[in-house]
Design a protein around this motif. Structure first.
Motif, PDB file in Angstrom:
ATOM      1  N   ASN A 123     -10.812  10.534   7.851  1.00 25.35           N
ATOM      2  CA  ASN A 123     -10.647  11.527   6.713  1.00 25.35           C
ATOM      3  C   ASN A 123      -9.359  11.086   5.931  1.00 25.35           C
ATOM      4  N   CYS A 124      -9.839  10.718   4.536  1.00 27.65           N
ATOM      5  CA  CYS A 124      -8.671  10.091   3.891  1.00 27.65           C
ATOM      6  C   CYS A 124      -7.472  10.906   3.472  1.00 27.65           C
ATOM      7  N   GLY A 125      -7.732  12.209   3.539  1.00 34.00           N
ATOM      8  CA  GLY A 125      -6.745  13.314   3.248  1.00 34.00           C
ATOM      9  C   GLY A 125      -5.933  13.675   4.498  1.00 34.00           C
ATOM     10  N   GLY A 126      -6.516  13.446   5.719  1.00 33.68           N
ATOM     11  CA  GLY A 126      -5.787  13.773   7.005  1.00 33.68           C
ATOM     12  C   GLY A 126      -4.936  12.898   7.421  1.00 33.68           C
ATOM     13  N   LEU A 127      -4.824  11.995   6.826  1.00 31.88           N
ATOM     14  CA  LEU A 127      -3.749  10.814   7.391  1.00 31.88           C
ATOM     15  C   LEU A 127      -2.716  10.715   6.394  1.00 31.88           C
ATOM     16  N   PRO A 128      -1.586  10.537   6.896  1.00 33.65           N
ATOM     17  CA  PRO A 128      -0.338  10.093   6.084  1.00 33.65           C
ATOM     18  C   PRO A 128      -0.856   8.650   5.201  1.00 33.65           C
ATOM     19  N   PRO A 129      -0.485   8.664   4.008  1.00 35.54           N
ATOM     20  CA  PRO A 129      -0.750   7.457   3.184  1.00 35.54           C
ATOM     21  C   PRO A 129      -0.272   6.101   3.829  1.00 35.54           C
ATOM     22  N   ASN A 130       0.971   6.246   4.555  1.00 32.60           N
ATOM     23  CA  ASN A 130       1.282   4.933   5.168  1.00 32.60           C
ATOM     24  C   ASN A 130       0.285   4.514   6.171  1.00 32.60           C
ATOM     25  N   LEU A 131      -0.429   5.285   6.946  1.00 31.41           N
ATOM     26  CA  LEU A 131      -1.222   5.196   8.063  1.00 31.41           C
ATOM     27  C   LEU A 131      -2.764   4.804   7.647  1.00 31.41           C
ATOM     28  N   ILE A 132      -3.216   5.173   6.677  1.00 31.02           N
ATOM     29  CA  ILE A 132      -4.557   5.034   6.131  1.00 31.02           C
ATOM     30  C   ILE A 132      -4.910   3.587   6.001  1.00 31.02           C
ATOM     31  N   GLU A 133      -4.119   2.636   5.274  1.00 29.33           N
ATOM     32  CA  GLU A 133      -4.415   1.417   5.243  1.00 29.33           C
ATOM     33  C   GLU A 133      -4.358   0.656   6.638  1.00 29.33           C
ATOM     34  N   SER A 134      -3.651   1.088   7.745  1.00 30.52           N
ATOM     35  CA  SER A 134      -3.748   0.421   8.910  1.00 30.52           C
ATOM     36  C   SER A 134      -4.962   0.934   9.474  1.00 30.52           C
ATOM     37  N   ARG A 135      -5.430   1.980   9.371  1.00 25.96           N
ATOM     38  CA  ARG A 135      -6.641   2.606  10.159  1.00 25.96           C
ATOM     39  C   ARG A 135      -7.837   1.930   9.317  1.00 25.96           C
ATOM     40  N   LEU A 136      -7.646   1.902   8.077  1.00 29.85           N
ATOM     41  CA  LEU A 136      -9.163   1.404   7.656  1.00 29.85           C
ATOM     42  C   LEU A 136      -9.104  -0.267   7.550  1.00 29.85           C
ATOM     43  N   PHE A 137      -7.900  -0.934   7.501  1.00 27.85           N
ATOM     44  CA  PHE A 137      -8.087  -2.504   7.286  1.00 27.85           C
ATOM     45  C   PHE A 137      -7.534  -3.130   8.653  1.00 27.85           C
ATOM     46  N   GLY A 138      -6.873  -2.447   9.362  1.00 27.85           N
ATOM     47  CA  GLY A 138      -6.250  -3.036  10.733  1.00 27.85           C
ATOM     48  C   GLY A 138      -4.792  -3.473  10.388  1.00 27.85           C
ATOM     49  N   HIS A 139      -4.172  -3.984  11.512  1.00 27.14           N
ATOM     50  CA  HIS A 139      -2.889  -4.613  11.274  1.00 27.14           C
ATOM     51  C   HIS A 139      -2.457  -5.588  12.282  1.00 27.14           C
ATOM     52  N   LYS A 140      -1.598  -6.472  11.966  1.00 25.22           N
ATOM     53  CA  LYS A 140      -1.138  -7.573  13.005  1.00 25.22           C
ATOM     54  C   LYS A 140       0.197  -6.960  13.536  1.00 25.22           C
ATOM     55  N   LYS A 141       0.477  -7.549  14.968  1.00 24.95           N
ATOM     56  CA  LYS A 141       1.487  -7.188  15.459  1.00 24.95           C
ATOM     57  C   LYS A 141       2.896  -7.525  14.607  1.00 24.95           C
ATOM     58  N   GLY A 142       3.644  -6.609  14.296  1.00 31.87           N
ATOM     59  CA  GLY A 142       4.849  -6.994  13.373  1.00 31.87           C
ATOM     60  C   GLY A 142       4.548  -6.651  11.941  1.00 31.87           C
ATOM     61  N   GLY A 143       3.454  -6.488  11.684  1.00 31.22           N
ATOM     62  CA  GLY A 143       2.990  -6.153  10.402  1.00 31.22           C
ATOM     63  C   GLY A 143       3.694  -5.105   9.466  1.00 31.22           C
TER      64      GLY A 143
END
Length: 182
Positions: free
Chosen positions: A1-21
């Motif tokens: 849900n693109c409207g249900g997550l804070p903007p700073n979390l959407i990118e991590s949820r969609l594309f992932g992240h590395k430890k310390g990113g």
């Protein structure tokens, strides 16, 4: 849900992240695109996605690669994307709130789901599904009234109606008298 997550979390949820990113990223996390590799990603409320993420999504769709936050490497993905919005994307484009190039990239097959009031035959199966899920029972007289309701909030309104009925009348059969109290 693109409207249900804070903007700073959407990118991590969609594309992932590395430890310390970013602050709080204590371990690597796969994004939804990587998890769905070979399958389908459903982006609900795409019209609520921030513009900066729309550009990143466009790159993913065009290059078939994601770049997790904090990573120097791209990851190849093969996904089908289905996007939905209750907003008029063409209006958002005119207002500068949605990217035209992303719209054209997503708009391969456009399907508009008719309002629930125009699909009366769907009300009963949905009602029974939600009733089963929330363990509530409607008497036939109530079902008839429910079928005749206009449901301006569509399926979400019907589902919340059933949830409310289950909360107010747990383990009781719901008839017309109970409906009037909902």
């Amino acid at each position: 849900n693109c409207g249900g997550l804070p903007p700073n979390l959407i990118e991590s949820r969609l594309f992932g992240h590395k430890k310390g990113g970013f602050t709080g990223a204590v371990s690597d996390r796969q994004g939804l695109f990587s998890v769905a590799d070979g399958g389908t990603v459903f982006l609900d409320e795409i019209g609520d996605m921030p513009l900066n993420l729309q550009a990143k999504l466009l790159r993913v769709l065009e290059n078939r690669e994601v770049k997790p936050l904090g990573s120097d490497n791209n990851i190849s993905v093969d996904v089908r994307v289905i996007a939905a919005s209750h907003k008029d994307l063409k209006e958002l484009i005119a207002e500068g709130k949605f990217r035209l190039d992303l719209y054209y990239r997503l708009n391969i097959i456009k399907y508009t789901i008719p309002a629930l009031r125009n699909r009366k035959e769907d009300i009963t199966p949905l009602l029974f599904q939600f009733s089963k899920e929330y363990r509530v029972h409607f008497l036939q007289e109530a079902v008839i009234d429910i079928q005749n309701h206009n449901w301006p909030g569509n399926i979400r309104e019907l589902k919340n109606f059933v949830r409310r009925a289950a909360a107010i009348f747990p383990h009781l059969p719901i008839g017309r008298d109970e409906l009037s109290q909902l």
